[in-house]
Design a protein around this motif. Sequence first.
Motif, PDB file in Angstrom:
ATOM      1  N   PHE A 161      46.387  32.610  71.284  1.00  0.00           N
ATOM      2  CA  PHE A 161      45.135  33.260  70.933  1.00  0.00           C
ATOM      3  C   PHE A 161      44.381  32.507  69.842  1.00  0.00           C
ATOM      4  O   PHE A 161      43.173  32.721  69.682  1.00  0.00           O
ATOM      5  N   ASN A 162      45.073  31.655  69.089  1.00  0.00           N
ATOM      6  CA  ASN A 162      44.371  30.876  68.072  1.00  0.00           C
ATOM      7  C   ASN A 162      43.415  29.864  68.702  1.00  0.00           C
ATOM      8  O   ASN A 162      42.388  29.511  68.112  1.00  0.00           O
ATOM      9  N   LEU A 163      43.738  29.386  69.908  1.00  0.00           N
ATOM     10  CA  LEU A 163      42.796  28.508  70.617  1.00  0.00           C
ATOM     11  C   LEU A 163      41.511  29.258  70.956  1.00  0.00           C
ATOM     12  O   LEU A 163      40.405  28.735  70.781  1.00  0.00           O
ATOM     13  N   LEU A 164      41.666  30.491  71.435  1.00  0.00           N
ATOM     14  CA  LEU A 164      40.494  31.307  71.745  1.00  0.00           C
ATOM     15  C   LEU A 164      39.707  31.634  70.492  1.00  0.00           C
ATOM     16  O   LEU A 164      38.462  31.655  70.510  1.00  0.00           O
ATOM     17  N   ALA A 165      40.417  31.870  69.375  1.00  0.00           N
ATOM     18  CA  ALA A 165      39.723  32.178  68.120  1.00  0.00           C
ATOM     19  C   ALA A 165      38.895  30.999  67.648  1.00  0.00           C
ATOM     20  O   ALA A 165      37.762  31.171  67.158  1.00  0.00           O
ATOM     21  N   VAL A 166      39.414  29.788  67.790  1.00  0.00           N
ATOM     22  CA  VAL A 166      38.660  28.600  67.390  1.00  0.00           C
ATOM     23  C   VAL A 166      37.433  28.429  68.257  1.00  0.00           C
ATOM     24  O   VAL A 166      36.326  28.116  67.767  1.00  0.00           O
ATOM     25  N   VAL A 167      37.579  28.646  69.556  1.00  0.00           N
ATOM     26  CA  VAL A 167      36.451  28.465  70.465  1.00  0.00           C
ATOM     27  C   VAL A 167      35.349  29.489  70.204  1.00  0.00           C
ATOM     28  O   VAL A 167      34.152  29.174  70.289  1.00  0.00           O
ATOM     29  N   VAL A 168      35.720  30.713  69.827  1.00  0.00           N
ATOM     30  CA  VAL A 168      34.732  31.781  69.671  1.00  0.00           C
ATOM     31  C   VAL A 168      34.216  31.869  68.231  1.00  0.00           C
ATOM     32  O   VAL A 168      33.003  31.931  67.987  1.00  0.00           O
ATOM     33  N   LEU A 169      35.139  31.873  67.242  1.00  0.00           N
ATOM     34  CA  LEU A 169      34.739  32.172  65.868  1.00  0.00           C
ATOM     35  C   LEU A 169      34.101  30.994  65.150  1.00  0.00           C
ATOM     36  O   LEU A 169      33.233  31.202  64.292  1.00  0.00           O
ATOM     37  N   VAL A 170      34.520  29.768  65.450  1.00  0.00           N
ATOM     38  CA  VAL A 170      33.942  28.622  64.750  1.00  0.00           C
ATOM     39  C   VAL A 170      32.440  28.499  65.008  1.00  0.00           C
ATOM     40  O   VAL A 170      31.651  28.353  64.055  1.00  0.00           O
ATOM     41  N   PRO A 171      31.945  28.564  66.260  1.00  0.00           N
ATOM     42  CA  PRO A 171      30.487  28.539  66.428  1.00  0.00           C
ATOM     43  C   PRO A 171      29.806  29.812  65.926  1.00  0.00           C
ATOM     44  O   PRO A 171      28.647  29.770  65.498  1.00  0.00           O
ATOM     45  N   LEU A 172      30.549  30.944  65.962  1.00  0.00           N
ATOM     46  CA  LEU A 172      29.927  32.213  65.602  1.00  0.00           C
ATOM     47  C   LEU A 172      29.581  32.289  64.128  1.00  0.00           C
ATOM     48  O   LEU A 172      28.579  32.922  63.750  1.00  0.00           O
TER      49      LEU A 172
ATOM     50  N   GLY B 158      48.409  25.647  71.439  1.00  0.00           N
ATOM     51  CA  GLY B 158      48.197  26.606  70.357  1.00  0.00           C
ATOM     52  C   GLY B 158      49.175  26.418  69.221  1.00  0.00           C
ATOM     53  O   GLY B 158      48.813  26.531  68.040  1.00  0.00           O
ATOM     54  N   TRP B 159      50.427  26.094  69.564  1.00  0.00           N
ATOM     55  CA  TRP B 159      51.424  25.847  68.519  1.00  0.00           C
ATOM     56  C   TRP B 159      51.082  24.590  67.723  1.00  0.00           C
ATOM     57  O   TRP B 159      51.247  24.564  66.500  1.00  0.00           O
ATOM     58  N   MET B 160      50.610  23.561  68.395  1.00  0.00           N
ATOM     59  CA  MET B 160      50.232  22.334  67.698  1.00  0.00           C
ATOM     60  C   MET B 160      48.990  22.564  66.836  1.00  0.00           C
ATOM     61  O   MET B 160      48.853  21.955  65.761  1.00  0.00           O
ATOM     62  N   LEU B 161      48.077  23.440  67.260  1.00  0.00           N
ATOM     63  CA  LEU B 161      46.934  23.792  66.419  1.00  0.00           C
ATOM     64  C   LEU B 161      47.400  24.479  65.149  1.00  0.00           C
ATOM     65  O   LEU B 161      46.873  24.215  64.058  1.00  0.00           O
ATOM     66  N   ASP B 162      48.394  25.348  65.248  1.00  0.00           N
ATOM     67  CA  ASP B 162      48.937  26.016  64.075  1.00  0.00           C
ATOM     68  C   ASP B 162      49.571  24.999  63.121  1.00  0.00           C
ATOM     69  O   ASP B 162      49.422  25.098  61.893  1.00  0.00           O
ATOM     70  N   GLU B 163      50.257  24.009  63.671  1.00  0.00           N
ATOM     71  CA  GLU B 163      50.863  22.967  62.845  1.00  0.00           C
ATOM     72  C   GLU B 163      49.796  22.115  62.161  1.00  0.00           C
ATOM     73  O   GLU B 163      49.921  21.766  60.977  1.00  0.00           O
TER      74      GLU B 163
END
Length: 676
Positions: free
Chosen positions: A537-548, A320-325
């Motif tokens: 939680f940003n990992l979960l947000a990417v998994v849920v919100l990007v397809p949504l 998640g930290w690397m996704l933020d970076e």
Amino acid sequence: MADIFRAPPIHRTISHALRLAREREESETLLGEETPADRSGCIIPAQTNKHNPYSHLPVYKSIHRIRRLILASIDDPYTLDQLMSPRINVAIVRPLTDRLFDPDDISIVYCLLVNRQRFLHDQVFQAHHQTVNNTRATLCELLASRVLRKFNEENPTRMGLLVLANILVSGFEPFQNCPEDVLIDNRRLLHERDINNSAIQWDRMTNALEVGIISESKAFLASTACQRVVESLYRGRIVYTPNSMMDIIPDHYKRRGVSLYDPRKAPILNHYRLIVPRTRAILEFAQFVVLLILYVMTMVNREQSTVTWWEVTFIIYGAGWMLDETASILEHGWQVHTQNLWSFLDLSFCGIFSVYLIVRAHGAASGNVEVGVQALDILACAAPIMFPRIAFNIMPENLLFISLRAMMRDFLVLTAVAFWCFCGFLFAMSWLSRWRGAEDVHIPPVEISKWMLWIWFGLDGTGIQHSVDFHLILGPILMISFAFLGNTLFLTILVSMLSNTFSKIAADATQEIQFRRAVLTFEGVKSDAVFAYRPPFNLLAVVVLVPLRFVITPRWFHKIHITAARVLNAPILLAISWFERKHLWQKAKRGMQSGAIRRSTSTFNVLGQFQAHRELQEVFDVDPPQQMIDEIEEEDVIEDDMLEFGYSNNQRDRSKSPQATESMRRRRFSSVAPQF
């Protein structure tokens, strides 16, 4: 032509300077209750999703007009000190400033910085022009600072702060209002405009602050007017929606223009405050501390055969930290991100973490314990990167860390050049190593490289002793030549380069510090919705919100995003709202009533009552009575006359100055003269 370039006389009086300082100070005070604001706390937004009030500005024409003026004005190379000398200032800088300054055109600063970037580009690819293009680039930066300063002098109030913010962070397009012939010649621009049906191209817009960072206009970014806006942006007094290069979770249903922010009229759970640079810096520091704790616990409790819960938690949080970076790099681009002080540390950790994750996954999939152990050994190499990163966060304006970043860049460049040059010595000695009679004296290249490295750092001379094994005559010649070139010449050059780099940074320490502050502020303003979620939680947000976002309307996607962000960050948002309602804006200073001093509670708290010599600061927090202000203003009128006429060529005006001085002196001291 002489009339065009003649600058009008400017008389800056004491009263005028004091009034400007007082108005600037009042611009940082608490906003009044009558100030209009929308439901999000934004006051007088300038830009919205469908409206750009600066679309009429002739940006394309101004860019080429400025280029023609600069080319006609500078034909010889000059230094910055020479450009600021009185002679060149009167002949070139001031006339160009007066000619380019237009109170109704806020895009001039942007156009000047765009020309600076172009001149720097020309200098790289047109070296036969000596350094004249560098001089032109420096002149563009100097003119941008002067024009911005004139805007600051003419707009000292709170609304003037909003004008300066629009100059620096409002988006402009280089081809804005260009002729149709230019669009026809540039088929890509014409095609994009036809596809979007003349809609506002927010993703193609840049602003003056971004161009100043890319072109490293440190003198411009360190100017008083620019730092005034940077400080307000950093604290969140000014808010806007930046133009991002690429969003992982785009949510641009509501676009905020450049506006002032009133926390008292904003919702308590305002998720937009999560991307305020000051709040963002605190949250990023806390996130890295959590990452460091998980890293230490993982290495302390590691096991060779199994994956511990500490390691699983570290992997999830680290991802998640690397996704933020990664989102930070995509937000404003590689050039802006690498200007950050500790970006090289973050990128190094991301590289080590990625290699560790791949090797660890391969070991777990193949069941090879030894591969898993190697993955943990790779992860252990991240310790020299993670611990110094805490120091970089705590002391971002320390000259040592600023110098260390620049010196590391020079060191890596010179080391790469030296490695490239000395590869020839490695190949030569490897090829000289051959069979001698019945004895195999072939030396592997790795061993030769080790000997050369020891000689390079002056640790051991084993390579010189074994040089006869390569060849009785040529071997020592090659090894001793390498020792002279590597240990003496290149190391001397390296020390000289690093000393020169440190000297330059130390000489311009203020500009370097303020430049890094501007970079941190600009990069801290985010528009990607992924920054509203903390790792992991940003990992979960990417998994849920990007397809949504592909299956629902933008309005409902915006509502879902806001609800999720406020629920997951409710404690943080409550703390931010409580703090900003008390400390975001300064409270108005109170004067004296009935001879009693009423001390301001906004500056000195309860602990400040125990501070030694606190009266030295409190005397400035109390406004004098109006009668005293009138007396001071009356004295300043005479002093203003002296400033305006005291050095005139008119003998009659000069003869009045001593009389005015004596009259002022008698009146000033008549009421306070001691009585004997």
